[in-house]
Design an enzyme around this catalytic site. Structure first.
Site, PDB file in Angstrom:
ATOM      1  N   ASP A   7       0.866  -1.184   0.000  1.00 26.58           N
ATOM      2  CA  ASP A   7       0.000   0.000   0.000  1.00 26.58           C
ATOM      3  C   ASP A   7       0.902   1.234   0.000  1.00 26.58           C
ATOM      4  O   ASP A   7       2.061   1.169   0.418  1.00 26.58           O
ATOM      5  CB  ASP A   7      -0.902   0.032   1.243  1.00 26.58           C
ATOM      6  CG  ASP A   7      -2.186   0.818   1.012  1.00 26.58           C
ATOM      7  OD1 ASP A   7      -3.259   0.191   0.884  1.00 26.58           O
ATOM      8  OD2 ASP A   7      -2.116   2.071   0.930  1.00 26.58           O
ATOM      9  N   ASP A  38       3.813   3.390  -4.397  1.00 24.78           N
ATOM     10  CA  ASP A  38       2.780   3.502  -5.427  1.00 24.78           C
ATOM     11  C   ASP A  38       2.893   2.318  -6.382  1.00 24.78           C
ATOM     12  O   ASP A  38       3.931   2.149  -7.045  1.00 24.78           O
ATOM     13  CB  ASP A  38       3.010   4.831  -6.174  1.00 24.78           C
ATOM     14  CG  ASP A  38       1.991   5.080  -7.272  1.00 24.78           C
ATOM     15  OD1 ASP A  38       1.263   4.147  -7.657  1.00 24.78           O
ATOM     16  OD2 ASP A  38       1.935   6.224  -7.756  1.00 24.78           O
ATOM     17  N   VAL A  39       1.839   1.522  -6.488  1.00 24.06           N
ATOM     18  CA  VAL A  39       1.880   0.325  -7.342  1.00 24.06           C
ATOM     19  C   VAL A  39       2.092   0.672  -8.816  1.00 24.06           C
ATOM     20  O   VAL A  39       2.463  -0.183  -9.611  1.00 24.06           O
ATOM     21  CB  VAL A  39       0.597  -0.539  -7.211  1.00 24.06           C
ATOM     22  CG1 VAL A  39       0.487  -1.166  -5.834  1.00 24.06           C
ATOM     23  CG2 VAL A  39      -0.658   0.265  -7.563  1.00 24.06           C
ATOM     24  N   ASN A  69      -5.495  -5.360  -6.184  1.00 27.10           N
ATOM     25  CA  ASN A  69      -6.685  -4.687  -5.651  1.00 27.10           C
ATOM     26  C   ASN A  69      -6.540  -3.172  -5.518  1.00 27.10           C
ATOM     27  O   ASN A  69      -7.552  -2.462  -5.512  1.00 27.10           O
ATOM     28  CB  ASN A  69      -6.993  -5.330  -4.291  1.00 27.10           C
ATOM     29  CG  ASN A  69      -8.014  -4.570  -3.498  1.00 27.10           C
ATOM     30  OD1 ASN A  69      -9.207  -4.659  -3.775  1.00 27.10           O
ATOM     31  ND2 ASN A  69      -7.555  -3.783  -2.522  1.00 27.10           N
ATOM     32  N   TYR A  93     -12.614   5.953 -14.637  1.00 25.73           N
ATOM     33  CA  TYR A  93     -12.681   4.777 -13.753  1.00 25.73           C
ATOM     34  C   TYR A  93     -13.214   3.562 -14.509  1.00 25.73           C
ATOM     35  O   TYR A  93     -12.630   2.475 -14.463  1.00 25.73           O
ATOM     36  CB  TYR A  93     -13.582   5.110 -12.558  1.00 25.73           C
ATOM     37  CG  TYR A  93     -13.653   4.024 -11.512  1.00 25.73           C
ATOM     38  CD1 TYR A  93     -12.574   3.779 -10.673  1.00 25.73           C
ATOM     39  CD2 TYR A  93     -14.800   3.241 -11.366  1.00 25.73           C
ATOM     40  CE1 TYR A  93     -12.635   2.777  -9.713  1.00 25.73           C
ATOM     41  CE2 TYR A  93     -14.874   2.245 -10.404  1.00 25.73           C
ATOM     42  CZ  TYR A  93     -13.790   2.019  -9.579  1.00 25.73           C
ATOM     43  OH  TYR A  93     -13.848   1.028  -8.624  1.00 25.73           O
ATOM     44  N   LYS A 138     -11.229   0.018 -15.505  1.00 27.25           N
ATOM     45  CA  LYS A 138     -11.672  -1.300 -15.024  1.00 27.25           C
ATOM     46  C   LYS A 138     -12.034  -2.220 -16.194  1.00 27.25           C
ATOM     47  O   LYS A 138     -11.816  -3.431 -16.120  1.00 27.25           O
ATOM     48  CB  LYS A 138     -12.866  -1.139 -14.071  1.00 27.25           C
ATOM     49  CG  LYS A 138     -12.516  -0.397 -12.776  1.00 27.25           C
ATOM     50  CD  LYS A 138     -11.539  -1.191 -11.928  1.00 27.25           C
ATOM     51  CE  LYS A 138     -11.248  -0.542 -10.598  1.00 27.25           C
ATOM     52  NZ  LYS A 138     -10.341  -1.309  -9.756  1.00 27.25           N
ATOM     53  N   THR A 151     -16.672   1.582   1.582  1.00 24.85           N
ATOM     54  CA  THR A 151     -15.263   1.864   1.897  1.00 24.85           C
ATOM     55  C   THR A 151     -14.985   3.351   1.665  1.00 24.85           C
ATOM     56  O   THR A 151     -15.803   4.069   1.089  1.00 24.85           O
ATOM     57  CB  THR A 151     -14.294   1.065   0.993  1.00 24.85           C
ATOM     58  OG1 THR A 151     -14.324   1.641  -0.312  1.00 24.85           O
ATOM     59  CG2 THR A 151     -14.631  -0.403   0.922  1.00 24.85           C
TER      60      THR A 151
HETATM   61  N1  LIG Z   1     -15.733   0.404  -2.726  1.00 22.98           N
HETATM   62  C1  LIG Z   1     -16.424   0.159  -3.828  1.00 22.98           C
HETATM   63  O1  LIG Z   1     -17.627   0.512  -3.937  1.00 22.98           O
HETATM   64  C2  LIG Z   1     -15.771  -0.567  -4.970  1.00 22.98           C
HETATM   65  C3  LIG Z   1     -16.595  -1.083  -5.983  1.00 22.98           C
HETATM   66  C4  LIG Z   1     -16.000  -1.743  -7.057  1.00 22.98           C
HETATM   67  C5  LIG Z   1     -14.639  -1.909  -7.104  1.00 22.98           C
HETATM   68  N2  LIG Z   1     -13.850  -1.390  -6.107  1.00 22.98           N
HETATM   69  C6  LIG Z   1     -12.404  -1.576  -6.244  1.00 22.98           C
HETATM   70  O2  LIG Z   1     -11.913  -2.221  -5.093  1.00 22.98           O
HETATM   71  C7  LIG Z   1     -10.526  -1.891  -4.921  1.00 22.98           C
HETATM   72  C8  LIG Z   1     -10.273  -1.515  -3.474  1.00 22.98           C
HETATM   73  O3  LIG Z   1     -11.020  -0.339  -3.206  1.00 22.98           O
HETATM   74  P1  LIG Z   1     -11.642   0.006  -1.778  1.00 22.98           P
HETATM   75  O4  LIG Z   1     -13.068   0.292  -2.004  1.00 22.98           O
HETATM   76  O5  LIG Z   1     -11.239  -0.992  -0.774  1.00 22.98           O
HETATM   77  O6  LIG Z   1     -10.922   1.406  -1.543  1.00 22.98           O
HETATM   78  P2  LIG Z   1     -10.146   2.031  -0.277  1.00 22.98           P
HETATM   79  O7  LIG Z   1      -9.911   3.439  -0.665  1.00 22.98           O
HETATM   80  O8  LIG Z   1     -10.887   1.724   0.980  1.00 22.98           O
HETATM   81  O9  LIG Z   1      -8.769   1.221  -0.253  1.00 22.98           O
HETATM   82  C9  LIG Z   1      -7.853   1.319  -1.294  1.00 22.98           C
HETATM   83  C10 LIG Z   1      -6.458   1.109  -0.759  1.00 22.98           C
HETATM   84  O10 LIG Z   1      -5.574   1.153  -1.884  1.00 22.98           O
HETATM   85  C11 LIG Z   1      -4.467   1.999  -1.570  1.00 22.98           C
HETATM   86  N3  LIG Z   1      -3.949   2.592  -2.802  1.00 22.98           N
HETATM   87  C12 LIG Z   1      -4.586   3.451  -3.629  1.00 22.98           C
HETATM   88  N4  LIG Z   1      -3.782   3.799  -4.629  1.00 22.98           N
HETATM   89  C13 LIG Z   1      -2.610   3.143  -4.456  1.00 22.98           C
HETATM   90  C14 LIG Z   1      -1.388   3.106  -5.160  1.00 22.98           C
HETATM   91  N5  LIG Z   1      -1.193   3.831  -6.265  1.00 22.98           N
HETATM   92  N6  LIG Z   1      -0.394   2.315  -4.690  1.00 22.98           N
HETATM   93  C15 LIG Z   1      -0.560   1.588  -3.567  1.00 22.98           C
HETATM   94  N7  LIG Z   1      -1.694   1.601  -2.844  1.00 22.98           N
HETATM   95  C16 LIG Z   1      -2.719   2.368  -3.277  1.00 22.98           C
HETATM   96  C17 LIG Z   1      -5.039   3.043  -0.626  1.00 22.98           C
HETATM   97  O11 LIG Z   1      -4.015   3.664   0.155  1.00 22.98           O
HETATM   98  C18 LIG Z   1      -6.017   2.218   0.200  1.00 22.98           C
HETATM   99  O12 LIG Z   1      -5.382   1.655   1.336  1.00 22.98           O
HETATM  100  C19 LIG Z   1     -10.233  -0.771  -5.916  1.00 22.98           C
HETATM  101  O13 LIG Z   1      -9.555  -1.308  -7.033  1.00 22.98           O
HETATM  102  C20 LIG Z   1     -11.611  -0.288  -6.313  1.00 22.98           C
HETATM  103  O14 LIG Z   1     -11.623   0.278  -7.595  1.00 22.98           O
HETATM  104  C21 LIG Z   1     -14.381  -0.738  -5.045  1.00 22.98           C
END
Ligand SMILES: NC(=O)c1ccc[n+]([C@@H]2O[C@H](COP(=O)([O-])OP(=O)(O)OC[C@H]3O[C@@H](n4cnc5c(N)ncnc54)[C@H](O)[C@@H]3O)[C@@H](O)[C@H]2O)c1
Length: 250
Positions: free
Chosen positions: A37, A61-62, A84, A148, A152, A183
């Site tokens: 992260d 940063d990934v 993720n 976005y 995806k 989240t």
């Molecule tokens: N929450 C939703 O409604 C939802 C729906 C569909 C898909 N998603 C996907 O699920 C995944 C996780 O999202 P979430 O909802 O848990 O979000 P979140 O914001 O709660 O967690 C995301 C985590 O990723 C880390 N992160 C972000 N950019 C980064 C980078 N460049 N390098 C390293 N770490 C990084 C952040 O610091 C955070 O800890 C994402 O890919 C998101 O697109 C989420």
């Protein structure tokens, strides 16, 4: 014997939301974890919480190629990867700054590609299982989701190519496409911020969004589904997108 005993798992975006819930689930199922992260302080908290299950951390940063070059040796012996980490944003195409488009793609698409490549290199010759977190935004186009949704949708195609390339080496690749999940990713998205103002709190805004999107999931539900896709029970599932959206995309 737990289902992921003695397996080494990488989870990106592991410090919050779906990633943290998945890390907890995999730890409960016996896996040893490498958490990645860019939020150093949240990563520290997750590492402290998961204690004995932690095999390492990757802070950065990934979407930076150098991060994966630097940590390539740490991934040796990798069995599982959860790709993720992701960010969201809103804005219709006519108003979307190119820099914002690039910002979303650089994390969601470039970051996933780099993670994938590093994971598949580490799994080469040994096999493994990979799950990518896509989104229902890839399947159901909506105004304001250009960057976005495109990131995806691109990821789902990348996943299918990776599934074909990986199958010859025993690397099983799938994706999950969640709908709404409670989240922090929603913070800062104009539509959600408007709802927070209208309803008076984040919790009430999530409730209102739940009504709009049929159903809202908790991160733990998505984590359990990711774990299933990673498990041997899903050995016959390759290149699939598990839509987990409460029926929103129907
Ligand atoms: N929450 C939703 O409604 C939802 C729906 C569909 C898909 N998603 C996907 O699920 C995944 C996780 O999202 P979430 O909802 O848990 O979000 P979140 O914001 O709660 O967690 C995301 C985590 O990723 C880390 N992160 C972000 N950019 C980064 C980078 N460049 N390098 C390293 N770490 C990084 C952040 O610091 C955070 O800890 C994402 O890919 C998101 O697109 C989420």
């Amino acid at each position: 014997m737990q289902r992921f005993s003695n397996r080494l798992a990488l989870v990106t975006g592991a410090a919050a939301g779906i990633g943290l819930a998945t890390a907890r689930q995999l730890a409960n199922d016996g896996a040893r974890l490498i958490l990645a992260d860019r939020d150093e302080s949240a990563l520290g908290n997750a590492t402290a919480e998961l204690g004995a299950a932690i095999a390492g951390t990757i802070c950065g940063d990934v979407g930076e190629e150098a991060l994966w070059d630097e940590h390539a040796s740490q991934l040796q012996g990798l069995d599982i990867a959860v790709i993720n980490a992701g960010i969201a944003s809103g804005g219709e195409i006519v108003d979307l700054a190119f820099a914002e488009w690039r910002r979303i793609l650089s994390v969601n698409l470039d970051g996933a590609f780099l993670t994938w490549r590093a994971a598949m290199r580490a799994m080469a010759g040994r096999g493994g299982a990979i799950v990518l977190t896509a989104s229902v935004s890839a399947l159901r186009p909506q105004p304001g989701t250009a960057a976005y949704g495109a990131s995806k949708a691109g990821l789902i195609h990348l996943m299918k190519v990776a599934a074909k390339e990986g199958s010859a080496q025993g690397i099983r690749v799938n994706a999950i496409a969640p709908g709404g999940v409670e989240t922090a990713i929603w913070r800062g998205i104009p539509m959600f911020e408007d709802m927070v103002c209208e309803t008076g709190s984040e919790a009430a805004a999530f409730e209102a969004l739940g009504k709009l999107m049929v159903r809202y999931a908790k991160p733990e539900e998505i984590a359990a589904q990711i774990a299933f896709l990673l498990s041997d029970e899903a050995a016959n599932i390759i290149g699939a997108v598990l839509t987990s959206d409460g029926g929103y995309s129907l």
